[in-house]
Design a protein around this motif. Structure first.
Motif, PDB file in Angstrom:
ATOM      1  N   GLY A   1      65.840  27.131  32.846  1.00  0.00           N
ATOM      2  CA  GLY A   1      66.411  25.800  32.690  1.00  0.00           C
ATOM      3  C   GLY A   1      67.606  25.633  33.587  1.00  0.00           C
ATOM      4  O   GLY A   1      68.592  26.348  33.473  1.00  0.00           O
TER       5      GLY A   1
ATOM      6  N   SER B   1      70.852  23.953  35.834  1.00  0.00           N
ATOM      7  CA  SER B   1      72.129  23.367  35.451  1.00  0.00           C
ATOM      8  C   SER B   1      72.737  22.647  36.645  1.00  0.00           C
ATOM      9  O   SER B   1      72.678  23.163  37.770  1.00  0.00           O
ATOM     10  CB  SER B   1      73.101  24.461  34.969  1.00  0.00           C
ATOM     11  OG  SER B   1      74.408  23.934  34.810  1.00  0.00           O
TER      12      SER B   1
ATOM     13  N   HIS C   1      78.789  22.075  26.418  1.00  0.00           N
ATOM     14  CA  HIS C   1      77.768  21.105  26.038  1.00  0.00           C
ATOM     15  C   HIS C   1      76.421  21.750  25.760  1.00  0.00           C
ATOM     16  O   HIS C   1      75.467  21.043  25.411  1.00  0.00           O
ATOM     17  CB  HIS C   1      77.629  20.035  27.124  1.00  0.00           C
ATOM     18  CG  HIS C   1      78.696  18.985  27.054  1.00  0.00           C
ATOM     19  ND1 HIS C   1      79.962  19.176  27.561  1.00  0.00           N
ATOM     20  CD2 HIS C   1      78.692  17.744  26.505  1.00  0.00           C
ATOM     21  CE1 HIS C   1      80.689  18.099  27.348  1.00  0.00           C
ATOM     22  NE2 HIS C   1      79.949  17.212  26.714  1.00  0.00           N
TER      23      HIS C   1
ATOM     24  N   ARG D   1      59.956  25.373  28.309  1.00  0.00           N
ATOM     25  CA  ARG D   1      60.833  25.284  29.472  1.00  0.00           C
ATOM     26  C   ARG D   1      60.548  24.067  30.338  1.00  0.00           C
ATOM     27  O   ARG D   1      61.441  23.568  31.035  1.00  0.00           O
ATOM     28  CB  ARG D   1      60.761  26.568  30.301  1.00  0.00           C
ATOM     29  CG  ARG D   1      59.415  26.914  30.837  1.00  0.00           C
ATOM     30  CD  ARG D   1      59.372  28.290  31.481  1.00  0.00           C
ATOM     31  NE  ARG D   1      60.156  28.366  32.711  1.00  0.00           N
ATOM     32  CZ  ARG D   1      60.302  29.474  33.430  1.00  0.00           C
ATOM     33  NH1 ARG D   1      59.731  30.609  33.032  1.00  0.00           N
ATOM     34  NH2 ARG D   1      60.997  29.472  34.536  1.00  0.00           N
TER      35      ARG D   1
ATOM     36  N   PHE E   1      60.224  21.150  29.400  1.00  0.00           N
ATOM     37  CA  PHE E   1      60.958  20.000  28.868  1.00  0.00           C
ATOM     38  C   PHE E   1      62.451  20.063  29.192  1.00  0.00           C
ATOM     39  O   PHE E   1      63.162  19.075  28.995  1.00  0.00           O
ATOM     40  CB  PHE E   1      60.778  19.921  27.344  1.00  0.00           C
ATOM     41  CG  PHE E   1      59.363  19.707  26.914  1.00  0.00           C
ATOM     42  CD1 PHE E   1      58.791  18.442  26.955  1.00  0.00           C
ATOM     43  CD2 PHE E   1      58.583  20.765  26.486  1.00  0.00           C
ATOM     44  CE1 PHE E   1      57.477  18.247  26.561  1.00  0.00           C
ATOM     45  CE2 PHE E   1      57.266  20.575  26.093  1.00  0.00           C
ATOM     46  CZ  PHE E   1      56.707  19.315  26.133  1.00  0.00           C
ATOM     47  N   LEU E   2      62.932  21.208  29.677  1.00  0.00           N
ATOM     48  CA  LEU E   2      64.376  21.364  29.867  1.00  0.00           C
ATOM     49  C   LEU E   2      64.955  20.507  31.001  1.00  0.00           C
ATOM     50  O   LEU E   2      66.006  19.885  30.811  1.00  0.00           O
ATOM     51  CB  LEU E   2      64.717  22.839  30.091  1.00  0.00           C
ATOM     52  CG  LEU E   2      64.478  23.766  28.904  1.00  0.00           C
ATOM     53  CD1 LEU E   2      64.884  25.190  29.247  1.00  0.00           C
ATOM     54  CD2 LEU E   2      65.225  23.285  27.673  1.00  0.00           C
TER      55      LEU E   2
ATOM     56  N   PRO F   1      64.242  17.468  32.228  1.00  0.00           N
ATOM     57  CA  PRO F   1      64.550  16.086  31.832  1.00  0.00           C
ATOM     58  C   PRO F   1      65.702  15.992  30.840  1.00  0.00           C
ATOM     59  O   PRO F   1      66.507  15.050  30.905  1.00  0.00           O
ATOM     60  CB  PRO F   1      63.236  15.596  31.205  1.00  0.00           C
ATOM     61  CG  PRO F   1      62.188  16.493  31.730  1.00  0.00           C
ATOM     62  CD  PRO F   1      62.838  17.818  31.941  1.00  0.00           C
ATOM     63  N   ILE F   2      65.782  16.965  29.926  1.00  0.00           N
ATOM     64  CA  ILE F   2      66.885  16.945  28.962  1.00  0.00           C
ATOM     65  C   ILE F   2      68.214  17.171  29.662  1.00  0.00           C
ATOM     66  O   ILE F   2      69.205  16.470  29.404  1.00  0.00           O
ATOM     67  CB  ILE F   2      66.644  18.019  27.871  1.00  0.00           C
ATOM     68  CG1 ILE F   2      65.416  17.670  27.041  1.00  0.00           C
ATOM     69  CG2 ILE F   2      67.868  18.163  26.987  1.00  0.00           C
ATOM     70  CD1 ILE F   2      64.990  18.769  26.079  1.00  0.00           C
ATOM     71  N   VAL F   3      68.250  18.151  30.573  1.00  0.00           N
ATOM     72  CA  VAL F   3      69.477  18.430  31.315  1.00  0.00           C
ATOM     73  C   VAL F   3      69.883  17.209  32.131  1.00  0.00           C
ATOM     74  O   VAL F   3      71.067  16.846  32.191  1.00  0.00           O
ATOM     75  CB  VAL F   3      69.287  19.656  32.226  1.00  0.00           C
ATOM     76  CG1 VAL F   3      70.473  19.809  33.166  1.00  0.00           C
ATOM     77  CG2 VAL F   3      69.108  20.913  31.383  1.00  0.00           C
ATOM     78  N   THR F   4      68.918  16.544  32.755  1.00  0.00           N
ATOM     79  CA  THR F   4      69.227  15.351  33.555  1.00  0.00           C
ATOM     80  C   THR F   4      69.797  14.244  32.685  1.00  0.00           C
ATOM     81  O   THR F   4      70.775  13.572  33.073  1.00  0.00           O
ATOM     82  CB  THR F   4      67.953  14.853  34.266  1.00  0.00           C
ATOM     83  OG1 THR F   4      67.483  15.874  35.147  1.00  0.00           O
ATOM     84  CG2 THR F   4      68.235  13.581  35.063  1.00  0.00           C
ATOM     85  N   ARG F   5      69.236  14.048  31.507  1.00  0.00           N
ATOM     86  CA  ARG F   5      69.713  12.999  30.609  1.00  0.00           C
ATOM     87  C   ARG F   5      71.160  13.268  30.174  1.00  0.00           C
ATOM     88  O   ARG F   5      72.003  12.370  30.187  1.00  0.00           O
ATOM     89  CB  ARG F   5      68.802  12.904  29.382  1.00  0.00           C
ATOM     90  CG  ARG F   5      69.092  11.708  28.478  1.00  0.00           C
ATOM     91  CD  ARG F   5      68.109  11.626  27.323  1.00  0.00           C
ATOM     92  NE  ARG F   5      66.734  11.562  27.793  1.00  0.00           N
ATOM     93  CZ  ARG F   5      65.818  12.496  27.573  1.00  0.00           C
ATOM     94  NH1 ARG F   5      66.128  13.576  26.866  1.00  0.00           N
ATOM     95  NH2 ARG F   5      64.590  12.359  28.020  1.00  0.00           N
ATOM     96  N   VAL F   6      71.432  14.511  29.818  1.00  0.00           N
ATOM     97  CA  VAL F   6      72.797  14.861  29.400  1.00  0.00           C
ATOM     98  C   VAL F   6      73.761  14.740  30.574  1.00  0.00           C
ATOM     99  O   VAL F   6      74.883  14.232  30.446  1.00  0.00           O
ATOM    100  CB  VAL F   6      72.823  16.279  28.801  1.00  0.00           C
ATOM    101  CG1 VAL F   6      74.256  16.706  28.512  1.00  0.00           C
ATOM    102  CG2 VAL F   6      71.987  16.335  27.527  1.00  0.00           C
TER     103      VAL F   6
END
Length: 289
Positions: free
Chosen positions: A142, A144, A203, A245, A247-248, A250-255
């Motif tokens: 994932g 960063s 975060h 993994r 899905f990670l 898109p989640i990182v991008t959203r945050v």
């Protein structure tokens, strides 16, 4: 004790996880060859080991130098049964503002250095039916923001190890991947000195923020080596990340879309340069442009 009397090679062994892994291998009976860029620290660590140990000053990105070192290890200690590709460095900050030389060097050490390490010691591993352990990270699964070189290098090292495992399976050589989260090392402590990197870690979900002692991580790695496991996760919950993994990102991008503007208002983003004493040792070992 399956490692008793076996020769084990550890790169990046001058400090941090590398030194801790050398000590853990020695405690299980292995004869350890320590490779790194800091002669005094390598010598001090080797002197503390109970079994036959030796050290070599070596740059994992130097093809000819690593080939010579591998030959010297074989002549001095015998063929290696275990090789731990641990040498690694990191830099942080916005990609657009990163120093091109520092960004490139992270890839060279973490990815190309691992491949050169494997190539240099592969004849010994083929002779002994040995085991190659590639150190990667949660960053391989994932990514960063603000750590683009480190994430790219660890993802590349993971892919390299998968390819090498398939290539060598019929030869009886084991290739394993270690997925590791935050370790209490100079690199992590230095990263925490930069507000933006510290905030990014804050975060992460609570279990993902925890820092683990290098000795504890090293003990898990050596147990995995003894059992010739194809993978090892420290902490163990990282194994659960594998199935999800994809899905990670898109989640990182959203945050990141939400949090990076807020962080930029409180502390300007800036390139960190090489992180930790190990990163500085690598910089000092090379001729400056």
């Amino acid at each position: 004790m399956p490692l008793d009397g076996r020769v084990a090679v550890v790169t990046g062994a001058a400090r941090g996880l590398g030194a801790a892994t050398a000590r853990a291998l020695d405690a299980r009976g292995a004869r350890v060859a320590l490779l790194g860029l800091e002669p005094e620290r390598l010598a001090r660590t080797a002197a503390t080991l109970q079994h036959d140990a030796a050290w070599w000053e070596a740059d994992v990105t130097d093809d000819a130098g690593m080939a010579r070192t591998a030959a010297q290890v074989a002549a001095r200690m015998g063929p290696a049964s275990v090789v731990v590709a641990n040498a690694g460095i990191a830099e942080g900050g916005p990609f657009a503002d990163s120093e091109p030389d520092a960004w490139r060097r992270v890839i060279e050490v973490n990815l190309i250095g691992s491949a050169i390490t494997a190539r240099s010691f592969l004849p010994a591993l083929l002779a002994t039916g040995g085991h190659f352990l590639q150190i990667t990270s949660l960053a391989a699964m994932g990514t960063s923001p603000l750590m683009s070189a480190y994430c790219a290098s660890k993802a590349g090292a993971e892919s390299f190890a998968h390819a090498l495992r398939a290539e060598l399976a019929h030869e009886g050589v084991g290739v394993a991947i270690a997925y590791i989260n935050w370790i209490d090392t100079d690199m992590t402590r230095d990263a925490d000195q930069y507000a933006v990197l510290r905030e990014l870690r804050a975060h992460m979900p609570p279990p993902a923020r925890k820092t683990y002692p290098a000795e504890q991580v090293a003990a898990r790695l050596v147990t995995a080596i003894e059992h010739r496991r194809a993978s090892v996760y420290v902490p163990g919950w990282l194994r659960a990340v594998q199935p999800v993994r994809a899905f990670l990102p898109p989640i990182v991008t959203r945050v990141a879309r939400r949090e990076l503007p807020r962080l930029a208002r409180s502390a300007p983003f800036e390139a960190t340069g090489m992180l930790g004493a190990g990163g500085q040792a690598d910089r000092n070992a090379r001729p400056q442009q």
